[in-house]
Design a protein around this motif. Structure first.
Motif, mmCIF file in Angstrom:
data_model
loop_
_atom_site.group_PDB
_atom_site.id
_atom_site.type_symbol
_atom_site.label_atom_id
_atom_site.label_comp_id
_atom_site.label_asym_id
_atom_site.label_seq_id
_atom_site.Cartn_x
_atom_site.Cartn_y
_atom_site.Cartn_z
ATOM 1 N N ASN A 78 50.025 30.478 35.851
ATOM 2 C CA ASN A 78 48.762 29.720 35.872
ATOM 3 C C ASN A 78 47.751 30.386 36.799
ATOM 4 O O ASN A 78 46.577 30.530 36.457
ATOM 5 C CB ASN A 78 49.003 28.289 36.368
ATOM 6 N N ALA A 79 48.239 30.808 37.976
ATOM 7 C CA ALA A 79 47.336 31.407 38.960
ATOM 8 C C ALA A 79 46.755 32.707 38.418
ATOM 9 O O ALA A 79 45.548 32.967 38.519
ATOM 10 C CB ALA A 79 48.080 31.661 40.260
ATOM 11 N N ARG A 80 47.610 33.531 37.802
ATOM 12 C CA ARG A 80 47.149 34.804 37.258
ATOM 13 C C ARG A 80 46.127 34.589 36.134
ATOM 14 O O ARG A 80 45.116 35.280 36.036
ATOM 15 C CB ARG A 80 48.361 35.601 36.769
ATOM 16 N N ALA A 81 46.396 33.583 35.293
ATOM 17 C CA ALA A 81 45.497 33.307 34.164
ATOM 18 C C ALA A 81 44.122 32.895 34.679
ATOM 19 O O ALA A 81 43.091 33.376 34.197
ATOM 20 C CB ALA A 81 46.102 32.212 33.282
ATOM 21 N N ALA A 82 44.106 32.026 35.689
ATOM 22 C CA ALA A 82 42.829 31.556 36.233
ATOM 23 C C ALA A 82 42.063 32.713 36.884
ATOM 24 O O ALA A 82 40.842 32.808 36.784
ATOM 25 C CB ALA A 82 43.074 30.447 37.254
ATOM 26 N N GLN A 83 42.804 33.611 37.506
ATOM 27 C CA GLN A 83 42.172 34.742 38.196
ATOM 28 C C GLN A 83 41.624 35.774 37.201
ATOM 29 O O GLN A 83 40.497 36.250 37.325
ATOM 30 C CB GLN A 83 43.220 35.394 39.089
ATOM 31 N N ASP A 84 42.418 36.100 36.158
ATOM 32 C CA ASP A 84 42.016 37.169 35.243
ATOM 33 C C ASP A 84 41.027 36.713 34.164
ATOM 34 O O ASP A 84 40.266 37.517 33.645
ATOM 35 C CB ASP A 84 43.255 37.774 34.556
ATOM 36 N N PHE A 85 41.103 35.439 33.786
ATOM 37 C CA PHE A 85 40.220 34.956 32.709
ATOM 38 C C PHE A 85 39.503 33.686 33.154
ATOM 39 O O PHE A 85 39.703 32.610 32.569
ATOM 40 C CB PHE A 85 41.031 34.685 31.433
ATOM 41 N N PRO A 86 38.641 33.786 34.168
ATOM 42 C CA PRO A 86 38.027 32.572 34.713
ATOM 43 C C PRO A 86 37.180 31.819 33.684
ATOM 44 O O PRO A 86 37.024 30.606 33.789
ATOM 45 C CB PRO A 86 37.172 33.092 35.872
ATOM 46 N N GLY A 87 36.637 32.531 32.675
ATOM 47 C CA GLY A 87 35.755 31.889 31.705
ATOM 48 C C GLY A 87 36.496 31.108 30.623
ATOM 49 O O GLY A 87 35.894 30.321 29.895
ATOM 50 N N LEU A 88 37.788 31.318 30.487
ATOM 51 C CA LEU A 88 38.521 30.715 29.368
ATOM 52 C C LEU A 88 39.191 29.402 29.778
ATOM 53 O O LEU A 88 39.522 29.214 30.933
ATOM 54 C CB LEU A 88 39.632 31.661 28.905
#
Ligand code: AMP
Ligand code: ZN
Length: 531
Positions: A78-88
């Motif tokens: 979850n943390a990686r997803a929020a960091q790498d794709f903040p717009g999605l």
């Protein structure tokens, strides 16, 4: 020949007796897919691949079930997803992270010569099984609900702690890391927890209204149950998983199924550190499999790993791979140079599973003693070098039994450079090496890089089915690159026609990595090099 395995639970090396010799069952904890796998993660994959090959030989290839899970729900993801794709939206971002990481992991371990496991279940596809187990644990009083969490009650399992054999105060101190006021005992651990808005969430078990997600440990109890049953033969993973992960898996499974220990043999590989220190991004010694595969054939990395017994710690020294490269080169040179005289024996053994020599088998049957197996291999190499077809063939089969010297990429180990109508070949030595590595390790991006640097020297490359690279003048080479692109486009069209969209997307991505942009029109597909 008896197979003996060291069991962490009983702390002894015992003769392996499967519960059912017609279906030998092994579960190994797989990766959490949020980043490139590092060389430490490669260790259990390689070690248990050797065991898988050995079990298949001893019991029959279709009588072994090897399950390795994929953890695709986790706070780190979850943390990686929020960091790498903040717009999605988070769920979409998570899918991107897990799909990419999962693909990279499979490419990496294939290049390391590992067979795919029989089943690779994903956590998110087994939520129902996890909920079933959780509800049974609540019903039996082994778990309780607190503030929309479900917690496993450690005091309800009098046998808890037998795997790690940690003293009570140490377990409590370890568990304190995760302080939660609603825990009845500090050692109690999460089976299910509520999700915050936007986080991955499923309808909760046991009458809890807030949607939630599973804890990590319950995944493995649920997926091993589904594919291997209530009790199975071997459970494996790295030594760091003994506590709490495996201790908690055992507690859950034993309390639900009333079985003695979930699995009969618990096997753990030792820890790997790099250049004398624990691997850490901050220390600059964090080595991913992917990075290593840009510099070395995957088989070199595999061989380096097998030089240490799986239960010993390894200190990974990157520069040591050079010696291994040399050793494999010596082996292959001997085999390939004599291939013609011996009627292409290297191809003759491809169809049949390789049959190991008695000495190699004996070494592996002694708790996977790979350093001893490699000593056997070196002794057999001498007989192969000086002997005839029989000795060479046996040596090759021993190598292949360990997952080394896979034939279609044999040339990756050759260090020479050959060419047609070309002068000054030595200047392209390094580029040709990179090209061979990129082909053997299946790294299209590296291949393109190597082809471009060759082109800068006025050279192109022709590659045959064995991965043998011949350097040629550029005009001819340009045709070759074009032909390769056309072939990939044809493959992609065939995949699309067969509705195999995963494959067609993969090929499009591969082409994109080569810098090729596709244009699908009603008259077919055209391409151009991106500028
Ligand atoms: P993880 O994705 O961290 O859960 O790890 C996946 C597998 O790699 C587990 O079996 C771990 O025990 C193993 N592992 C992780 N780091 C290392 C290391 N440095 N040395 C050996 N095994 C490791
Ligand atoms: Zn696990």
């Amino acid at each position: 020949m008896d197979l003996k395995l060291y069991d962490t639970l009983t702390r002894e090396k015992r003769v392996f007796t499967p519960l059912d010799p017609n279906n030998v069952r092994m579960y190994v904890c797989g990766p959490t897919v949020y980043d490139f796998a590092h060389i430490g993660n490669a260790r259990p994959v390689i070690v248990f691949d050797v065991l898988f090959r050995l079990l298949r030989h001893l019991y029959g290839a279709d009588r072994v079930t090897y399950v390795r899970n994929i953890t695709d729900v986790d706070d780190k993801i979850n943390a990686r997803a929020a960091q790498d794709f903040p717009g999605l939206p988070l769920n979409e971002a998570i899918r991107k992270v897990t799909e990419t990481t999962d693909r990279q992991f499979h490419e990496d371990v294939a290049a390391l010569g590992c067979l795919p496991p029989t089943v690779e279940p994903r956590a998110t596809e087994h939520i129902e099984e996890m909920k079933t187990l959780i509800e049974r644990l609540v019903a039996s009083g082994n778990a309780y609900i607190a503030e929309d969490n479900v917690l496993f009650s450690v005091p309800s399992d009098p046998d808890y702690g037998q795997l790690s054999k940690r003293p009570l105060d140490e377990m409590i101190a370890g568990a304190r890391v995760e302080v939660a006021p609603y825990k009845r005992d500090p050692r109690d651990f999460v089976l299910w927890k509520p999700s915050k808005p936007g986080e991955p969430a499923w309808p909760s078990p046991a009458g809890i209204k807030t949607p939630g997600r599973p804890g990590w440990h319950i995944e493995c109890s649920a997926m091993s149950w589904k594919y291997l049953g209530e009790m199975f033969d071997i459970h494996g993973g790295g030594i760091d998983l003994v506590f709490p992960h495996h201790e908690d898996e055992i507690a859950q499974s034993r309390c639900v199924f009333h079985t003695p220990a979930m699995a009969n043999y618990w096997m753990h590989n030792g820890f790997l550190q790099v250049e004398g220190e624990k691997m850490a991004k901050s220390l600059g010694n964090f080595v991913t499999i992917h990075e290593l595969l840009k510099d070395w054939p995957g088989e070199d990395v595999r061989l380096q790993m097998l030089m240490t017994h799986y239960r010993q710690p390894i200190d990974w020294i990157v520069s040591k791979t050079k010696d291994i490269e040399h050793e494999l080169w010596t082996w292959v040179t001997t085999l390939v140079q004599t291939d013609a005289e011996t009627h292409g024996y290297s191809r003759a053994v491809r169809k049949e599973p390789p049959s190991p020599s008695a000495a190699l088998l004996e070494a592996l049957c002694d708790d996977l003693n790979t350093p001893e197996a490699l000593a056997v291999l070196r002794a057999n190499y001498k007989s192969a070098r000086d002997g005839g077809f029989k000795e060479k063939n046996q040596f090759l089969m021993d190598c292949q039994f360990l997952g080394l010297l896979r034939h279609n990429k044999l040339w990756v180990h050759m260090q020479g450079v050959s060419g047609r109508n070309t002068r000054g070949l030595p200047i392209a030595y390094e580029e040709a090496r990179k090209l061979r590595i990129s082909i053997a390790n299946n790294l299209p991006e590296l291949r393109r890089e190597a082809e471009l640097s060759l082109a800068a020297k006025g050279l192109g490359a022709e590659v045959d089915a064995d991965g043998n690279v011949t350097l040629i003048p550029l005009t001819e080479a340009t045709k070759n690159i074009g032909a390769r692109i056309e072939k990939l486009i044809a493959d992609r069209n065939a995949a699309r026609k067969a509705k195999n969209f995963n494959e067609s997307d993969r090929i499009r991505d591969e082409l994109a990595k080569m810098g090729v942009v596709l244009k699908d029109t009603k008259d077919g597909t055209t391409w151009e090099i991106a500028r």
